[in-house]
Design an enzyme around this catalytic site. Sequence first.
Site, short mmCIF file in Angstrom:
data_model
loop_
_atom_site.label_atom_id
_atom_site.label_comp_id
_atom_site.label_asym_id
_atom_site.label_seq_id
_atom_site.Cartn_x
_atom_site.Cartn_y
_atom_site.Cartn_z
CE LYS A 126 -1.90 2.73 2.90
NZ LYS A 126 -1.60 3.89 2.16
N GLY A 139 7.10 5.24 8.12
CA GLY A 139 5.96 6.00 8.21
C GLY A 139 6.06 6.67 9.67
CB SER A 140 3.97 9.05 11.46
OG SER A 140 2.84 8.27 11.59
N GLY A 166 3.02 3.69 13.17
CA GLY A 166 3.84 2.37 13.74
C GLY A 166 3.37 1.81 14.89
CD GLU A 189 13.74 1.12 8.71
OE1 GLU A 189 14.03 2.17 9.53
OE2 GLU A 189 14.38 0.13 8.74
CB CYS A 238 13.28 9.24 9.12
SG CYS A 238 14.24 8.43 7.94
CD GLU A 260 9.90 12.89 12.12
OE1 GLU A 260 10.88 12.13 11.22
OE2 GLU A 260 8.78 12.42 12.19
#
Length: 487
Positions: free
Chosen positions: A192, A245-246, A250, A267, A302, A402
Site C-alpha cells: 500500500k 512512516g510516522s 507504527g 522504520e 527521517c 519531528e
Amino acid sequence: MTLSMLPYRDELKVGDGRLFIDGEWCESSDGGTWTHVHPATNEEVTRFAVASAADVDRAVRAARRAFDEGPWPAMKARDRKLLLRRLIEALNDHADEINRLQSLDNGLPVTFSSMYAVSAAFAADIFDYHTGWVDKLTGETIPTFAGSDRFEVTLKEPVGVVAAVIPWNAPVMLFAQKAAPALATGCTVVMKPSEYASLAVLRMTELVEEAGFPPGVFNLVPGEGPTTGEALIPHPMVDKITFTGSRAVGQRILAASADGIKRVSLELGGKSANVVFPDVDLDMAAMTAMGMVTMGLSGQGCVCQTRALAHRSIYDDLIQKAETMAQMVSYGDPFVETTTSGPIINTRQLGRVMGYIEKGQEEGARLVFGGDRPGGDLQSGNFVNPTLFADVDNTMTIAQEEIFGPVLSVIPFTDEDEAIRIANDTTYRVAKALRAGTIGVNGFSVMPNTPFGGYKTSGLGREGGRESIEAFTETKTIAFALTDSPM
Ligand code: NAD
C-alpha cells in the site's frame, strides 16, 4: 505558478491508475478514487482508484494462494533471479520517467528525485543486491550432544505474505526496500503506497507486471491509511508487516499485529543531531547543516538532522554561515532544474510546520531567518521559507519533536560529553552513548548492502544488507540421526 510537467499529463499511463491484484489491473470494487493534488500548486494532477476493504481482502488472498499453492517460494533460484533481473533492467530503462513521476507525486525537485539515494537507479540497485541472495539462503549444520551420529540442520524459509506500507517522501526507494528482500526470499507482497504518492509506484508496478512475475506474487492496493491501510494490517492471512512512516501509525501497527503474533519491521521518525566540533571545515558544516533540512525534501525525511549541535567557539560563525546558506534556497516548479527545494506535502502538514515555528518563538528560541511563507507566484503551493532558530534549548518542542519541514534548530555545547548528552536526549534516542541506528562521520549515505534503521522509538528492525534477508525469513531446525537408534 504552473507545473511544466502538466502539459503532458494525458500521456501518463498511470493517469487513471488502477489496483493490481492477482496479476490483473482492476477498478476499485466500491468505485472509490483519490484525487492527487500537487503540493507545489495545489492543483489537481490526476485521479486513481483506491482499494476498499473487499479489494484488500482479494489482494491478500491472492498473495496467500501464490505463496501456499503457487510457484513462488518453490520456484528454482535461477528462474526467480531471471524475473528479478528483468525488473532491474526495466527500472534502469525507465529511470528518468519514474524519477519525474516521483516529483509529480511529492514535489521533490527533479534534480533531487534523480539523485542516487532516492532514485530509480537506487531502487534497481536494491533489487540487484537482494537478487544476489536468492541462491544464498543457506542454513547451518549443527552437531548435537545427543550422540556422534546426530546433528541438526537449519533452513531459511520465506516468512510468507508480506504487507508493505510506505510513505510519500521517498516512494521509489522504499518500494524497493520493501519489495526486493520480500521477493528475493520467496515471500509474496501486498503493497500500500501513500495516498499522497502513488504515481511512481503505480508505474513501477506496471514494470513488475511486464517482467512476468506469476499472478498474486506482487499486488498493489493504493488508498488511504484509515481505510485501505486499516483493512490490510490486521488481515489474518498476513504473516509480516513492513512499514515506513510516522511513529503514531507504527504504534498502531505494532498493537494490531499482537493478535496474530505477526512479524513487524518499523522504520519511523527521527530527530537526528548533527554535531559540529571546532576543528571542522565551517563552510562545509554550515552547508551540510542547513542543506540537510532545506534542500530537496525540505526537511521531510527521517534522516534530516534537524538539530545542529555547535561548539560554543564556532557557534556564532556557524549560525551566520547557515543563514547565508538559507538564502540560497530556490523554490519553484520542481521540473525546472534550478529549483533546489520542494513544498510541504499537504496543507495539513503545512499547518503543523507553521505551528512548530510559532511554538519555537513562544518558547524563547531566537528566529534568525525565515519563519514565514513565500508570497507571489508561490503562494498557492505549500512552501515554507527556510527557517533558522538559534539559542535553542534541547527541552524546547522544536528540539524534541519531528517537525518535517525546513526548520533547523542550533544548540550550543561546551564539550564532547555535553554534545553526546544533548544528542541522546530525545525520545528517539535515550541512553549512554550515541544511540542511533545510522551515524555519519564527515558524511552520510545509505547503500543497498548496509543495514538502515532506528533505535528506540525510531524503529524496529533494519532494512538493507544481510539483516533485511533475516527479516523476511524464518529459521527452521531439523534434527537428523544417521542411525536408527533411540535417544
Ligand atoms: P504516515 O505514518 O502518516 O503514513 C505512512 C503510510 O502509512 C502511508 O501509506 C499511510 O497511508 C499509511 N497509514 C496511515 N495510517 C494508517 C493506518 N491506520 N493503518 C495502516 N496504514 C496507515 O507517515 P507519512 O507522513 O506518510 O510519512 C512521514 C513519516 O515517515 C515521518 O515520521 C518520517 O520520519 C517517516 N519516515 C521514516 C523513514 C525511515 O526509514 N525511518 C523513512 C522515511 C520516512
